[in-house]
Design an enzyme around this catalytic site. Structure first.
Site, PDB file in Angstrom:
ATOM      1  N   ARG A   7      25.485  -7.739  71.192  1.00 15.51           N
ATOM      2  CA  ARG A   7      25.234  -6.351  71.123  1.00 15.51           C
ATOM      3  C   ARG A   7      24.306  -5.774  72.411  1.00 15.51           C
ATOM      4  O   ARG A   7      24.541  -4.875  73.000  1.00 15.51           O
ATOM      5  CB  ARG A   7      24.493  -5.807  69.763  1.00 15.51           C
ATOM      6  CG  ARG A   7      24.605  -4.083  69.770  1.00 15.51           C
ATOM      7  CD  ARG A   7      24.176  -3.706  68.388  1.00 15.51           C
ATOM      8  NE  ARG A   7      24.251  -2.135  68.390  1.00 15.51           N
ATOM      9  CZ  ARG A   7      23.548  -1.336  68.842  1.00 15.51           C
ATOM     10  NH1 ARG A   7      22.592  -1.576  69.608  1.00 15.51           N
ATOM     11  NH2 ARG A   7      23.863  -0.045  68.697  1.00 15.51           N
ATOM     12  N   CYS A   8      23.515  -6.795  72.354  1.00 16.15           N
ATOM     13  CA  CYS A   8      22.293  -6.382  73.503  1.00 16.15           C
ATOM     14  C   CYS A   8      23.089  -6.393  75.027  1.00 16.15           C
ATOM     15  O   CYS A   8      22.520  -5.775  75.704  1.00 16.15           O
ATOM     16  CB  CYS A   8      20.989  -7.312  73.793  1.00 16.15           C
ATOM     17  SG  CYS A   8      19.920  -7.218  72.396  1.00 16.15           S
ATOM     18  N   MET A   9      23.804  -7.296  75.117  1.00 15.91           N
ATOM     19  CA  MET A   9      24.543  -7.552  76.331  1.00 15.91           C
ATOM     20  C   MET A   9      25.757  -6.385  76.662  1.00 15.91           C
ATOM     21  O   MET A   9      26.241  -6.551  77.798  1.00 15.91           O
ATOM     22  CB  MET A   9      25.028  -8.785  76.560  1.00 15.91           C
ATOM     23  CG  MET A   9      24.071 -10.083  76.365  1.00 15.91           C
ATOM     24  SD  MET A   9      24.831 -11.521  76.825  1.00 15.91           S
ATOM     25  CE  MET A   9      25.935 -11.993  75.621  1.00 15.91           C
ATOM     26  N   ASN A  66      22.113  -9.849  65.796  1.00  8.91           N
ATOM     27  CA  ASN A  66      22.630  -9.109  66.944  1.00  8.91           C
ATOM     28  C   ASN A  66      24.020  -8.819  67.223  1.00  8.91           C
ATOM     29  O   ASN A  66      24.410  -9.608  68.234  1.00  8.91           O
ATOM     30  CB  ASN A  66      21.982  -9.338  68.136  1.00  8.91           C
ATOM     31  CG  ASN A  66      22.070  -8.161  69.486  1.00  8.91           C
ATOM     32  OD1 ASN A  66      22.698  -8.466  70.379  1.00  8.91           O
ATOM     33  ND2 ASN A  66      21.254  -7.154  69.270  1.00  8.91           N
ATOM     34  N   GLY A 124      21.562 -10.670  72.279  1.00  9.66           N
ATOM     35  CA  GLY A 124      22.880 -11.169  71.882  1.00  9.66           C
ATOM     36  C   GLY A 124      23.926 -10.153  72.377  1.00  9.66           C
ATOM     37  O   GLY A 124      23.900  -9.646  73.367  1.00  9.66           O
TER      38      GLY A 124
END
Length: 410
Positions: free
Chosen positions: A397-399, A352, A395
């Site tokens: 990218r998710c955040m 991620n 991770g």
């Protein structure tokens, strides 16, 4: 008019990004409701906030403007009529369209300043915080031992999923599970009523009301005309088709690559197993590849009479070479492809990866095997602390939700 949203790749220099700093919602999770909240563990909030602040500062240090979801929503609700409308919707979506609990929740939330109200909605409202004058038997008896009238939103710091910016527009997503569905209502009000976005020509490619599920972790903007999207636990083929139809009709996008991935919690979104990090380089979790680097992918293009043409292809490298017009593609395996290291680092979001410029990424420090491998492939890696943030199963990218990226040089 220049759109306040502009994202034509996964790797263009990051100029503006939306985050949410973890708050009290994290501490309103307890073991018995982990499954209901879609989480596996409970981060230690003070350290999670420190780590998140360092993540945000890393983005700023590399030239990005950092916006916070809670601030954008607060500004969007500046008008009392808009705030009242929003409250009616969020309370209804929490299960109380009318009645004594609805009235008690509304009165309670209106007792706060707008910013504190927003933070309280994210944190959740406990039953012992509300005094109701009268409640029906159904209201009193339903989930009697459950402590919340409004559930906390512990996944809110994963701002990638509620929406996705594509070109000069956005998808406002109908999320899969009830625990997260209210989050995209925030996006709807930000786009409609925050002065940064309202009446600025932002196209909504797909709103949150159609039933087909879709989440931003599955939406990867490969170029100014190619979108990759995961057919996953969280995104349905129906929603992908509807999004493709909208993009083909209203935008310059002419290719949607739908990639089937395992439908499980560990690989819930495409970006947990596959991310773009340079013009011709990608991270990939080996578990999604069959022998010879094959996947099930469906290439969608505009067809005749408004229909969509679909071809089934399996060679991931060849698909990407053709879509991006590159002579070669470098697929970098999470954990070096080791049968133990790869799934361990993927579980901790080693796939991620957030690109903040071509060949420049932000990753979790804990995934040191994957990070070293990225460096060996010429990638500049900015590591951020991750002992607590990673407990939420997402991770860098998710955040993050990129709002503006620079266009790539042709």
């Amino acid at each position: 008019m220049q759109s306040p949203i502009h994202v034509t790749s996964e790797i263009g220099k990051l100029k503006t990004v939306m985050l949410h700093r973890p708050g009290k919602e994290i501490e309103n999770v307890y073991p018995e409701i982990l499954h209901r909240m879609l989480v596996d563990d409970i981060p230690y909030l003070p350290i999670a906030q420190e780590e998140h602040d360092l993540f945000a500062q890393t983005l700023r240090d590399n030239g990005a403007e950092v916006l916070y979801l809670e601030d954008l929503l607060t500004d969007a609700l500046a008008d009392d009529n808009i705030k009242d409308e929003f409250l009616e919707k969020i309370i209804a979506e929490s299960g109380y369209a009318a009645g004594a609990i609805h009235d008690g929740l509304k009165e309670f939330l209106l007792s706060f300043s707008t910013k504190d109200m927003v933070n309280k909605i994210i944190a959740g409202v406990r039953k012992d915080e509300i005094k109701t004058k009268y409640a029906s038997l159904a209201e009193l008896a339903e989930d009697k031992d459950y402590p919340f009238y409004m559930d906390p939103m512990p996944n809110a710091y994963f701002t990638r999923d509620q929406q996705a910016c594509i070109g000069d527009g956005i998808t406002i997503n109908h999320m899969t599970f009830k625990a997260r569905q209210r989050e995209s209502l925030f996006t709807e009000y930000i786009i409609k009523h925050n002065k940064r976005f309202a009446d600025k020509g932002v196209e909504v490619w797909r709103n949150r009301y159609p039933e087909g599920r879709i989440e931003g972790g599955d939406e990867l903007v490969l170029s100014d005309h190619v979108l990759a999207i995961g057919i996953s636990q969280r995104t349905s083929a129906k929603a992908i088709t509807e999004l493709a139809e909208s993009l083909f009709e209203k935008s310059d996008y002419d290719t949607v690559i739908a990639i089937h991935i395992p439908h499980n919690h560990a690989m819930m979104h495409l970006d947990t197993v596959f991310t773009m990090i340079n013009y011709d380089q990608f991270t990939v979790h080996p578990a999604i590849l069959r022998d010879g680097g094959h996947v099930d992918a469906y290439i969608m293009h505009p067809g005749n009479n408004g229909e969509i043409s679909i071809t089934h292809e399996t060679n991931l490298k060849e698909i990407l070479k053709k879509a991006l017009d590159k002579p070669e593609i470098d697929l970098i395996p999470t954990g070096g492809g080791d049968p133990i290291i790869a799934p361990r680092e993927q579980w901790n979001d080693g796939s991620n990866t957030l690109a903040i410029a071509p060949g420049v990424v932000v990753t979790y420090d804990r995934n040191y095997v994957s990070n070293d491998l990225l460096r060996k492939h010429g990638i500049l890696v900015h590591e951020v602390r991750s002992s607590e943030l990673s407990r939420g199963r997402g991770g860098p990218r998710c955040m993050s939700c990129p709002i503006v990226r620079e266009d790539l040089k042709k």
